[in-house]
Structure formats: C-alpha cells, structure tokens
Design a protein around this motif. Structure first.
Motif, PDB file in Angstrom:
ATOM      1  N   TYR A  41       0.796  -1.226   0.000  1.00 49.76           N
ATOM      2  CA  TYR A  41       0.000   0.000   0.000  1.00 49.76           C
ATOM      3  C   TYR A  41       0.833   1.283   0.000  1.00 49.76           C
ATOM      4  O   TYR A  41       0.798   2.070   0.932  1.00 49.76           O
ATOM      5  CB  TYR A  41      -0.982  -0.011   1.174  1.00 49.76           C
ATOM      6  N   TYR A  58     -13.926  -8.963  -7.724  1.00 44.19           N
ATOM      7  CA  TYR A  58     -13.648  -8.846  -6.286  1.00 44.19           C
ATOM      8  C   TYR A  58     -14.950  -8.524  -5.550  1.00 44.19           C
ATOM      9  O   TYR A  58     -15.467  -7.410  -5.608  1.00 44.19           O
ATOM     10  CB  TYR A  58     -12.591  -7.756  -6.042  1.00 44.19           C
ATOM     11  N   TYR A 214      -9.077 -13.091  -6.641  1.00 41.84           N
ATOM     12  CA  TYR A 214      -7.656 -12.780  -6.432  1.00 41.84           C
ATOM     13  C   TYR A 214      -6.820 -12.998  -7.685  1.00 41.84           C
ATOM     14  O   TYR A 214      -5.598 -12.998  -7.648  1.00 41.84           O
ATOM     15  CB  TYR A 214      -7.116 -13.589  -5.243  1.00 41.84           C
ATOM     16  N   THR A 221      -5.220  -7.281  -9.845  1.00 42.03           N
ATOM     17  CA  THR A 221      -4.532  -7.930  -8.726  1.00 42.03           C
ATOM     18  C   THR A 221      -3.096  -8.281  -9.123  1.00 42.03           C
ATOM     19  O   THR A 221      -2.175  -8.189  -8.316  1.00 42.03           O
ATOM     20  CB  THR A 221      -5.287  -9.204  -8.297  1.00 42.03           C
ATOM     21  N   PHE A 224      -1.219  -5.205  -8.802  1.00 38.56           N
ATOM     22  CA  PHE A 224      -1.144  -4.893  -7.369  1.00 38.56           C
ATOM     23  C   PHE A 224       0.037  -5.650  -6.736  1.00 38.56           C
ATOM     24  O   PHE A 224       0.817  -5.078  -5.969  1.00 38.56           O
ATOM     25  CB  PHE A 224      -2.470  -5.321  -6.740  1.00 38.56           C
TER      26      PHE A 224
HETATM   27  C1  AVJ Z   1      -7.543  -5.764   2.302  1.00 36.37           C
HETATM   28  C2  AVJ Z   1      -7.013  -7.901   3.157  1.00 36.37           C
HETATM   29  C3  AVJ Z   1      -9.268  -7.381   2.623  1.00 36.37           C
HETATM   30  O1  AVJ Z   1      -7.203  -9.982   1.113  1.00 36.37           O
HETATM   31  O2  AVJ Z   1      -9.113  -9.486   0.212  1.00 36.37           O
HETATM   32  C4  AVJ Z   1      -7.338  -7.767  -2.268  1.00 36.37           C
HETATM   33  C5  AVJ Z   1      -6.423  -7.372   0.121  1.00 36.37           C
HETATM   34  N1  AVJ Z   1      -5.376  -8.503  -1.855  1.00 36.37           N
HETATM   35  N2  AVJ Z   1      -6.856  -8.362  -3.369  1.00 36.37           N
HETATM   36  C6  AVJ Z   1      -8.014  -9.163   0.691  1.00 36.37           C
HETATM   37  C7  AVJ Z   1      -6.381  -7.866  -1.293  1.00 36.37           C
HETATM   38  C8  AVJ Z   1      -5.660  -8.795  -3.129  1.00 36.37           C
HETATM   39  C9  AVJ Z   1      -7.717  -7.679   0.798  1.00 36.37           C
HETATM   40  N3  AVJ Z   1      -7.856  -7.181   2.210  1.00 36.37           N
END
Ligand code: AVJ
Length: 327
Positions: A41, A58, A214, A221, A224
């Motif tokens: 982040y 998501y 994910y 993602t 990310f």
């Molecule tokens: C912020 C932990 C809720 O794990 O769902 C989202 C972070 N990582 N996509 C999760 C995340 C990849 C997210 N959280």
C-alpha cells in the motif's frame, strides 16, 4: 554473488526504509521466499486497491457494503443495546465508505459517541478529520495516527467511554488462522466486559469464486502484486526485472487459505544495497494470504479469545459476515 550469506540490514537508509528493507530481507531469507503484503500500500498500491474494490471479480467490498447499507438498523440496535455513550474505534478506516452508513444511522438514532479512527497513514487521518464532519453533520472525530495496538494502548491510559471497535473489510484475512487468534486475543486485552467488536470475515464459498477474486480478469490484482517489486526498485534501489515475474493464485478449499505468489520465470540475481538475492526459474515468492473462514471457525475464534457471539450479519449471498462480539 549468490554464495555469500545475506548480511543483516544495511546503512544509508532512512529509518522507515530501513524497516522496509529489513522486513523484506527477512522474508527473502525464508523458504519459500516471502514478501510482506502490508507493503503493497504505497500511493500506487492504494490506487490499485481502490480499483480492486471496484472490480467485477472482487466481491468482498460489495458484500460488506450491502451489509452496511441494508442492515444499518441491526448494526445501530446492536451497538445501542446499552444506552451508555461510547467510543467508536475503527481500525484501518480507509475512506469510511462503509462505516459512513453506520455513522448516519447512529446520529439519526441520537447516539452519543466519538469516532476514533486508527490508521498508520497520517493522510487518511487528516482527510477523515477534515471531511467527515462535512459529510456527516454532528459527528465528533478524533483520529489516531499509528499502529493499532500502540494506539489502543494509548487510549487505555485515558478515561474513556465503553468501546465499540470495528475492524472491517476482511483485513483479518491477511493473517493466518494462528495470527488472527493472537490478534483477537491482543484486542481483547484492551477491552472490558460489555465492550463490542465488529469484525468482518470473508466466508468459504465456491472455490472458483474465491480464486477469481484474487486473479481478476482485468489483471488489477496482478499489477497490485507486481507493484511491490516496483516499489522495492524505487525505494530500496533493487533491480527486479518486473517482466520476469508472473502472478499466481491458489485457493485450498480444505484450509480456506487463498495465497498469491509471484513466479520467477528465469534464473535471476537481484541486487540489494549490500547483498544479492538469487531466484531460480519457477521459484515462487509468497506475497499474501487471504484466509477464508467458516462460521464455526469464527465462533471458535470468539470463544477461545474471550468474546461472546452477539449477532452475525451476512450479505444476501452468505459470502461475507460482519460478526458482532461482546467482550
Ligand atoms: C484488504 C485484506 C481485505 O485480502 O481481500 C485484495 C487485500 N489482496 N486483493 C483481501 C487484497 C488482493 C484484501 N484485504
């Protein structure tokens, strides 16, 4: 060269960078290699996470948003079970898009409360202290900039009202089951009987739904995860060849563990300040866990860490739960 043992840390790093560097090196010494997902982040990572929350695949954010918009009354009633004034403490508030519905409900119901967001980002705290009173007239905001437990520690030394602590978004998912137990136990120590915890958990469901969340079709993602390598190149002056890594996500329906990895596509040496790290073709770096839970596991988590189940609010698909526990 790759034969050299890894040194401990290095000089010439700013204190913040030093911690980042040390934690990265610590992870890369493990087998399999790991990188800490809390470093996803930075400014770009924040933006990518926003995009993740808005993306079709998501589902977590949409589910919890449904709970906060459709069941505001249940949330308000649960909190106002006691008519004592309270401190509403939120761990990692983000931009409050979910909790704002609760604030409005509470104010409408005449609740007497202070809102105390805790975040390690000074930006988030400043933003909330300025913006919230404008969008939620009547709210009293007093932000705490720091780590969750050190800020709770600080609060525990002040005379305060009863506490309602919120930990939303399924943030606890980034902990292993073991770590989340320790986290709940740690939280409980800052609460007194009658205090409340509202905590979001992502539930087990069709494994394909989880995997898609994910490994989204738009590749957000993927970006990310890769962004952490870019961030290290920028801030730790490493030389990761980003194109040589591929995002991979696995979900194990037996354990509920969803794990993401970056797979190295060719043998590679990456230079850190005073050391070199070798990656083998097909080697995987474990980047993140997003643990999924069953309601039984959640009950067990409450019971073994000093909480009683009060009420569970789920979305209409039963994909996500905001658990309300009483200390
Ligand atoms: C912020 C932990 C809720 O794990 O769902 C989202 C972070 N990582 N996509 C999760 C995340 C990849 C997210 N959280």
């Amino acid at each position: 060269t790759c034969e050299e043992p890894l040194n401990q840390g290095t000089k010439n790093q700013s204190p913040d960078n030093q911690t980042f560097y040390d934690e990265v090196m610590q992870g890369l010494r493990m087998s399999p290699k790991q990188l800490p997902s809390k470093y996803f982040y930075d400014a770009i990572g924040d933006k990518l996470f926003q995009d993740i929350m808005n993306c079709e695949d998501y589902y977590l954010t949409r589910c919890e948003m449904e709970i906060f918009t459709q069941q505001t009354g249940q949330l308000v009633n649960s909190i106002m079970e006691s008519d004592e004034p309270f401190d509403l403490v939120e761990l990692g508030p983000g931009d409050c898009t979910k909790s704002i519905h609760l604030f409005r409900g509470l104010i409408k119901a005449g609740a007497d409360f202070n809102y105390l967001p805790i975040d390690i980002s000074q930006n988030i705290i400043r933003h909330l202290e300025k913006e919230l009173p404008e969008s939620v007239p009547g709210i009293k905001v007093s932000g705490l900039n720091g780590e969750y437990f050190s800020m709770l520690e600080q609060l525990s030394h002040q005379a305060g009202n009863r506490k309602v602590v919120m930990c939303l978004g399924g943030n606890i998912g980034n902990m292993t089951i073991e770590e989340s137990h320790a986290f709940c136990k740690g939280l409980r120590r800052y609460l007194t009987p009658g205090d409340m915890l509202i905590i979001g958990f992502d539930l087990v469901k069709n494994p394909a739904v989880i995997r898609n969340a994910y490994d989204d079709r738009e590749g957000i993602t993927r970006r990310f995860n890769l962004n952490l390598l870019r961030r290290m190149n920028r801030e730790l002056h490493t030389d990761f060849s980003i194109d040589s890594f591929e995002h991979y996500c696995s979900y194990d329906p037996e354990t509920g563990a969803c794990k993401s990895y970056l797979v190295c596509l060719e043998d590679m040496q990456v230079h850190f300040h005073t050391e070199t790290v070798c990656f083998k073709k097909d080697e995987c770096i474990w980047m993140e866990i997003s643990q999924k839970h069953t309601v039984e596991q959640i009950d067990h988590m409450a019971a073994t860490n000093g909480f009683q189940r009060f009420r569970y609010l789920t979305d209409s698909q039963n994909w996500f739960v905001d658990a309300i526990w009483v200390a």
